[in-house]
Every structure is written in C-alpha cells, then in structure tokens.
Design a protein around this motif. Structure first.
Motif, PDB file in Angstrom:
ATOM      1  N   ASP A  21       0.795  -1.148   0.083  1.00 49.70           N
ATOM      2  CA  ASP A  21       0.030   0.071   0.133  1.00 49.70           C
ATOM      3  C   ASP A  21       0.956   1.149  -0.185  1.00 49.70           C
ATOM      4  OD1 ASP A  21      -2.581   1.122  -0.021  1.00 49.70           O
ATOM      5  OD2 ASP A  21      -2.955   1.053   2.191  1.00 49.70           O
ATOM      6  N   TRP A  22       1.346   1.583  -1.129  1.00 52.29           N
ATOM      7  CA  TRP A  22       2.850   2.428  -0.842  1.00 52.29           C
ATOM      8  C   TRP A  22       2.466   3.644  -1.663  1.00 52.29           C
ATOM      9  CZ3 TRP A  22       4.967   4.133  -5.784  1.00 52.29           C
ATOM     10  CH2 TRP A  22       4.524   3.322  -7.009  1.00 52.29           C
ATOM     11  N   THR A  23       1.159   3.940  -2.378  1.00 59.14           N
ATOM     12  CA  THR A  23       0.714   5.137  -3.073  1.00 59.14           C
ATOM     13  C   THR A  23      -0.729   5.253  -3.468  1.00 59.14           C
ATOM     14  OG1 THR A  23       1.455   6.579  -5.035  1.00 59.14           O
ATOM     15  CG2 THR A  23       1.239   4.220  -5.435  1.00 59.14           C
ATOM     16  N   ALA A  24      -1.035   6.444  -3.562  1.00 63.22           N
ATOM     17  CA  ALA A  24      -2.471   6.609  -4.152  1.00 63.22           C
ATOM     18  C   ALA A  24      -2.570   7.245  -5.320  1.00 63.22           C
ATOM     19  CB  ALA A  24      -3.175   7.586  -3.216  1.00 63.22           C
ATOM     20  N   ALA A  25      -1.476   7.029  -6.065  1.00 63.35           N
ATOM     21  CA  ALA A  25      -1.265   7.897  -7.497  1.00 63.35           C
ATOM     22  C   ALA A  25      -1.886   6.943  -8.548  1.00 63.35           C
ATOM     23  CB  ALA A  25       0.109   8.218  -7.718  1.00 63.35           C
ATOM     24  N   ASN A  26      -2.176   7.536  -9.697  1.00 62.25           N
ATOM     25  CA  ASN A  26      -2.919   6.791 -10.982  1.00 62.25           C
ATOM     26  C   ASN A  26      -2.223   6.983 -11.885  1.00 62.25           C
ATOM     27  OD1 ASN A  26      -3.898   9.218 -11.120  1.00 62.25           O
ATOM     28  ND2 ASN A  26      -6.008   8.568 -11.321  1.00 62.25           N
ATOM     29  N   HIS A  27      -0.949   7.537 -11.821  1.00 60.48           N
ATOM     30  CA  HIS A  27      -0.263   7.957 -13.106  1.00 60.48           C
ATOM     31  C   HIS A  27       1.346   7.855 -12.814  1.00 60.48           C
ATOM     32  CE1 HIS A  27       1.926  10.059 -16.352  1.00 60.48           C
ATOM     33  NE2 HIS A  27       0.849   9.929 -17.000  1.00 60.48           N
ATOM     34  N   PHE A  28       1.912   6.649 -13.596  1.00 61.34           N
ATOM     35  CA  PHE A  28       3.468   6.429 -13.137  1.00 61.34           C
ATOM     36  C   PHE A  28       4.214   6.697 -14.270  1.00 61.34           C
ATOM     37  CE2 PHE A  28       0.318   3.910 -10.559  1.00 61.34           C
ATOM     38  CZ  PHE A  28       0.910   3.896  -9.270  1.00 61.34           C
ATOM     39  N   GLU A  29       5.333   7.255 -13.957  1.00 56.62           N
ATOM     40  CA  GLU A  29       6.453   7.447 -15.052  1.00 56.62           C
ATOM     41  C   GLU A  29       7.473   6.509 -14.666  1.00 56.62           C
ATOM     42  OE1 GLU A  29       7.317  11.550 -15.719  1.00 56.62           O
ATOM     43  OE2 GLU A  29       5.343  11.996 -16.237  1.00 56.62           O
ATOM     44  N   VAL A  30       7.893   5.524 -15.587  1.00 53.96           N
ATOM     45  CA  VAL A  30       8.759   4.503 -15.368  1.00 53.96           C
ATOM     46  C   VAL A  30       9.943   4.744 -16.176  1.00 53.96           C
ATOM     47  CG1 VAL A  30       9.700   2.193 -14.847  1.00 53.96           C
ATOM     48  CG2 VAL A  30       7.241   2.986 -14.276  1.00 53.96           C
ATOM     49  N   LYS A  31      11.091   4.983 -15.635  1.00 58.37           N
ATOM     50  CA  LYS A  31      12.463   5.095 -16.453  1.00 58.37           C
ATOM     51  C   LYS A  31      13.211   4.109 -16.100  1.00 58.37           C
ATOM     52  CE  LYS A  31      15.831   8.148 -18.679  1.00 58.37           C
ATOM     53  NZ  LYS A  31      15.721   9.241 -19.532  1.00 58.37           N
ATOM     54  N   ALA A  32      13.731   3.064 -16.944  1.00 62.53           N
ATOM     55  CA  ALA A  32      14.482   1.795 -16.581  1.00 62.53           C
ATOM     56  C   ALA A  32      15.571   1.728 -17.568  1.00 62.53           C
ATOM     57  CB  ALA A  32      13.691   0.915 -16.002  1.00 62.53           C
ATOM     58  N   ARG A  33      16.776   1.422 -17.101  1.00 61.92           N
ATOM     59  CA  ARG A  33      17.709   1.380 -18.154  1.00 61.92           C
ATOM     60  C   ARG A  33      18.629   0.163 -17.374  1.00 61.92           C
ATOM     61  NH1 ARG A  33      22.953   3.693 -18.172  1.00 61.92           N
ATOM     62  NH2 ARG A  33      24.084   3.205 -20.233  1.00 61.92           N
ATOM     63  N   TYR A  34      18.557  -0.918 -17.919  1.00 60.68           N
ATOM     64  CA  TYR A  34      19.327  -2.245 -17.648  1.00 60.68           C
ATOM     65  C   TYR A  34      19.101  -2.756 -16.463  1.00 60.68           C
ATOM     66  CZ  TYR A  34      22.209  -1.982 -21.752  1.00 60.68           C
ATOM     67  OH  TYR A  34      22.603  -1.881 -23.223  1.00 60.68           O
ATOM     68  N   GLY A  35      17.748  -2.521 -16.057  1.00 60.13           N
ATOM     69  CA  GLY A  35      17.404  -3.043 -14.700  1.00 60.13           C
ATOM     70  C   GLY A  35      15.889  -3.574 -14.718  1.00 60.13           C
ATOM     71  N   SER A  36      15.585  -3.608 -13.491  1.00 62.70           N
ATOM     72  CA  SER A  36      13.984  -4.110 -13.345  1.00 62.70           C
ATOM     73  C   SER A  36      13.329  -3.124 -12.323  1.00 62.70           C
ATOM     74  CB  SER A  36      14.100  -5.603 -12.893  1.00 62.70           C
ATOM     75  OG  SER A  36      14.795  -5.896 -11.838  1.00 62.70           O
ATOM     76  N   VAL A  37      12.122  -3.209 -12.555  1.00 63.55           N
ATOM     77  CA  VAL A  37      11.207  -2.530 -11.681  1.00 63.55           C
ATOM     78  C   VAL A  37       9.946  -3.290 -11.347  1.00 63.55           C
ATOM     79  CG1 VAL A  37       9.744  -0.226 -11.533  1.00 63.55           C
ATOM     80  CG2 VAL A  37      11.856  -0.383 -12.746  1.00 63.55           C
TER      81      VAL A  37
END
Length: 153
Positions: A21-37
């Motif tokens: 239960d970490w956020t109440a946001a409904n829009h996410f911007e994910v920037k990932a380079r040679y990694g994992s999210v």
C-alpha cells in the motif's frame, strides 16, 4: 485523469520495488535502463475510477506489474524498438476491472503482468515481505504485502 497524482520511478542498472500500500497515484512514469522495476497496483488507495497510466521509457529493462485478477491491460500505445513484449499469460477472457494503460517506448524491454495469486506470490518471495511480516507480527496485524487492502489506515 488526476494529473496531480504522478509517481516517478527511475532505475539504472538495478532493481526498484514498490510493493504493498505504497501510493495513491494513478499515473506512473517509469524510466529504467538495464534494470528491473516491480510495481504493485493492487492497492485500494489508488485514486478514482479512472484508468491507471504507466508511462514507460525502457532500455533493456523489465517492468513487473502486480495487478488485480480482473484488471484490463491496454498496450496499444507502446512503441517497441528491437525485441520486447507484454507477457500476460493468465489474462482471463472476460475482464471488466480497472483499466491499466501502458504507454511510452521500449528498447528491448518487456512488461510482465502478474495477476491475483501469482501477484501475491511475487510479493511474498521478497525481502520486503519478510520485513513487513516481522513488523506486522510486532504490531499484531496482517502483513500488508499479501493484500494491500489489509493495510492499517
């Protein structure tokens, strides 16, 4: 769509996890380079009945989304360069839940969609769950990462 509720996640040659239960946001911007999210979107705190938008800028990266069983994944606005795909093997035939729209670009990246029980297992086998379980035991409550709806408010 609520434009004030935007969460930015960035990782470069590493792993970033946002579970429970970490956020109440409904829009996410994910920037990932040679990694994992890993992003847990099962929380009842996520605002409104509108769709959830995940704007991705991936370069040789993987994004794992933990979603409810009835979530609808819309991937038509993703632009691919090189190999990549959205892996959603357990998608039910007739889904009518919250819409999760994937937009942005992916250069040899992939999305993995984990629904229902698989999402619970993905959260369960993490160090974050062990820390949450220990804290929950001390406080006499249910661990939040199993089901974000059980989070203390």
């Amino acid at each position: 769509m609520n434009t004030t509720a935007t969460t930015r996640i960035h990782t470069d040659h590493g792993t970033t996890k946002r579970l429970g239960d970490w956020t109440a946001a409904n829009h996410f911007e994910v920037k990932a380079r040679y990694g994992s999210v890993v992003i847990d979107l099962r929380s009842p705190l996520i605002e409104g009945d509108d769709e959830i938008v995940v704007h991705a800028d991936l370069d040789h990266a993987m994004v794992k989304l933990l979603v409810p069983e009835d979530a609808v994944i819309v991937q038509s606005e993703l632009e691919w360069t090189g190999r990549g795909r959205v892996k959603d093997f357990a998608c039910p035939k007739d889904v009518s839940g919250r819409v999760i729209r994937l937009v942005g670009t992916s250069n040899r990246g992939e999305f993995r969609i984990h629904r229902g029980g698989i999402a619970v297992l993905s959260a369960l086998f993490t160090r974050e769950f062990i820390e949450d379980a220990r804290q929950a035991h001390r406080e006499g409550r249910t661990p939040t990462l199993l089901d974000p709806a059980n989070a203390p408010r």
